[in-house]
Design an enzyme around this catalytic site. Structure first.
Site, PDB file in Angstrom:
ATOM      1  N   LYS A 172      32.886  15.359  60.012  1.00 40.63           N
ATOM      2  CA  LYS A 172      33.398  14.845  61.285  1.00 40.63           C
ATOM      3  C   LYS A 172      34.451  13.762  61.077  1.00 40.63           C
ATOM      4  O   LYS A 172      35.286  13.534  61.944  1.00 40.63           O
ATOM      5  CB  LYS A 172      32.248  14.359  62.163  1.00 40.63           C
ATOM      6  CG  LYS A 172      31.368  15.525  62.601  1.00 40.63           C
ATOM      7  CD  LYS A 172      30.437  15.210  63.735  1.00 40.63           C
ATOM      8  CE  LYS A 172      29.725  16.451  64.222  1.00 40.63           C
ATOM      9  NZ  LYS A 172      28.833  17.071  63.227  1.00 40.63           N
TER      10      LYS A 172
HETATM   11  C1  LIG Z   1      28.399  18.408  63.211  1.00 42.23           C
HETATM   12  C2  LIG Z   1      27.942  19.061  61.967  1.00 42.23           C
HETATM   13  C3  LIG Z   1      27.845  20.465  61.848  1.00 42.23           C
HETATM   14  C4  LIG Z   1      28.122  21.405  62.999  1.00 42.23           C
HETATM   15  O1  LIG Z   1      29.491  21.421  63.356  1.00 42.23           O
HETATM   16  P1  LIG Z   1      29.938  22.002  64.798  1.00 42.23           P
HETATM   17  O2  LIG Z   1      31.375  21.662  64.907  1.00 42.23           O
HETATM   18  O3  LIG Z   1      29.097  21.238  65.800  1.00 42.23           O
HETATM   19  O4  LIG Z   1      29.663  23.459  64.803  1.00 42.23           O
HETATM   20  C5  LIG Z   1      27.452  20.997  60.628  1.00 42.23           C
HETATM   21  N1  LIG Z   1      27.142  20.209  59.586  1.00 42.23           N
HETATM   22  C6  LIG Z   1      27.219  18.856  59.658  1.00 42.23           C
HETATM   23  C7  LIG Z   1      26.833  18.054  58.470  1.00 42.23           C
HETATM   24  C8  LIG Z   1      27.621  18.236  60.848  1.00 42.23           C
HETATM   25  O5  LIG Z   1      27.686  16.889  60.912  1.00 42.23           O
END
Ligand SMILES: *Cc1c(COP(=O)(O)O)cnc(C)c1O
Length: 482
Positions: A124
């Site tokens: 993120k």
């Molecule tokens: C947020 C997240 C996901 C999922 O991603 P999306 O964009 O919500 O599909 C997968 N793995 C980790 C470690 C995350 O923080």
């Protein structure tokens, strides 16, 4: 580039206008009126670009109302080796998203695209760090300020705080359930001492936190006076920033631009893989987009059967890949909008069915046939046992420790290997964030990047609060003085 709502209601707005917005007034999500195409010449020229300049080239196609020199400077300030420094030994932080080859399997090369080298050790940061700089830029330009209010069970909140800390014109008010995050996760957030970051440990569960945010936002007068905004996963700028690393990963994994590459994406809210869908729509030669879910398999069910059936929060299980414990994938609506040919009325009707009947079915339609044939989506699911087995197997075979979310991605990727088509699994977090599961799988603590060794011992700064909406409003107003 203008934007419309997936439910047909938004009148062609610019990138800057939707940058600070959540849902469109009709309840839909912003989508480009037409997705920009990348020419063969551009694709060739982009192959050699450093990450920041590639980001500029991709994002400028979506953000025409931001001055080019400013956007380039923002990208160069965001995507630096100093920010994305938590690379594995042997990797070069200047790559920002290094490609780590695992090995040859099923007649092709399986690799990991390392997206978790930023300050909170999860992917993120890739988008959120840019968002912090974009917000600061747009607010300064307009002489405005923004108070971000959010609820988190872990990754999103810390990524937002590390992106917004110290930014002029921005404060962050983040609610998390007291005692429900891992010690590492709370330490990451609560140890921030920046005067514009405010953490609230709520005596309740994540849903209580989310309900409080909704209640505050539902008070339109308060929301306007306090300039309340969000940074949740439906933010279009986050999706655009994520498009960039599909290009980067494609260039790293392919011989030349005639080759196809597949991507496997550990998915929850469908934001990450939605960016892959946009990259593919721009003309990037992607064979398959592999949607990997955990036990919360709403998306896998859709891609297998054509039935989209959301689950209640009581039916959402808590798993060892917790950032994928989602049963209503908000960004999925963006893909469905493209799937039904940009027909906003149709999307509005489908989401009326989601709200009133709990889902919809496209089974047996030409549209559902296009999901795989035209858009390249395939899927699979993974369980706790699969996760442990995959972490062990990858460690034994390749000498690498992967986190539980990435393990879901590897497990499902292996079900979709095609000879001669490189398979890139997006590594969405570093194992240090989820040490409990690593210890269960391997019997040893995962390595922590430098600087994180004693994070739980740092002084913490947060405020405890009951599930008290009026109390929260009073604290916010007291801080902002608005
Ligand atoms: C947020 C997240 C996901 C999922 O991603 P999306 O964009 O919500 O599909 C997968 N793995 C980790 C470690 C995350 O923080």
């Amino acid at each position: 580039m203008r934007y419309q709502s997936t439910r047909g209601g938004l009148e062609a707005k610019g990138f800057s206008e939707i940058l600070l917005e959540g849902l469109a007034p009709d309840g839909g999500l912003a989508m480009p009126v037409s997705v920009p195409r990348v020419s063969a010449a551009e694709l060739q020229a982009w192959r050699a670009l450093p990450y920041a300049d590639l980001a500029f080239e991709v994002i400028r196609k979506f953000a025409g109302d931001i001055a080019e020199a400013d956007l380039q400077a923002l990208c160069r300030r965001t995507y630096t080796a100093a920010v994305y420094c938590n690379v594995r030994s042997g990797q070069d932080a200047r790559d920002i998203t290094p490609l780590q080859t695992l090995g040859e399997e099923g007649g092709t090369t399986l690799s990991l695209l390392a997206l978790s080298n930023g300050p909170t050790l999860a992917f993120k940061d890739m988008a959120m760090q840019l968002l912090g700089n974009l917000f600061e830029y747009a607010l300064a330009r307009d002489g405005a300020e923004l108070n971000v209010l959010g609820a988190t069970s872990g990754d999103t909140g810390s990524a937002a705080e590390y992106a917004m800390r110290g930014k002029r014109g921005i404060r962050v008010f983040m609610l998390s359930p007291a005692g429900k995050m891992s010690a590492f996760q709370s330490a990451q957030m609560f140890s921030l001492q920046d005067p514009n970051i405010f953490n609230f440990a709520i005596k309740g569960v994540f849903d209580d936190c989310q309900d409080m945010v909704k209640a505050v936002s539902a008070d339109a007068a308060f929301k306007a006076r306090q300039k309340i905004g969000t940074v949740n996963s439906i933010n279009w700028a986050r999706v655009v920033a994520q498009v960039v690393y599909y290009f980067k990963g494609y260039f790293a994994a392919s011989r030349d631009n005639s080759q196809q590459v597949s991507f496997s994406v550990p998915s929850g809210n469908f934001g990450n893989i939605c960016a892959g869908h946009i990259a593919r729509s721009m003309g990037l030669p992607i064979a398959h987009l592999v949607c990997a879910t955990n036990e919360n398999d709403v998306l896998d069910e859709f891609f297998r059967t054509g039935v989209y059936r959301v689950r209640k929060s009581s039916e959402t299980c808590h798993t060892s890949s917790p950032s994928m414990d989602i049963s209503k994938a908000s960004n999925f609506e963006r893909f469905v909008f493209d799937l039904v040919g940009g027909d906003g009325k149709r999307v509005a009707e489908l989401w009326r069915q989601v709200d009133q009947e709990g889902g919809f079915s496209l089974a047996g339609t030409a549209e559902f046939a296009a999901v795989r044939a035209q858009y390249g989506f395939v899927s699979g699911r993974s369980s706790h046992a699969d996760r442990l087995a995959t972490i062990r197997e990858v460690n034994a075979r390749y000498g690498l420790v992967i986190d539980p979310h990435t393990a879901d991605g590897v497990k499902v990727a292996r079900e979709h290997l095609q000879a001669g088509v490189p398979m890139v699994v997006l590594e969405t977090a570093l194992p240090a964030k989820f040490s409990e599961t690593i210890v269960e799988a391997l019997g040893v603590e995962p390595d922590r990047p430098a600087g994180f060794e004693n994070i739980e011992l740092l002084p913490q700064r947060f405020q405890s609060l009951g599930c008290d909406v009026e109390g929260l409003k009073a604290v916010i107003a007291g801080v902002t003085g608005l």
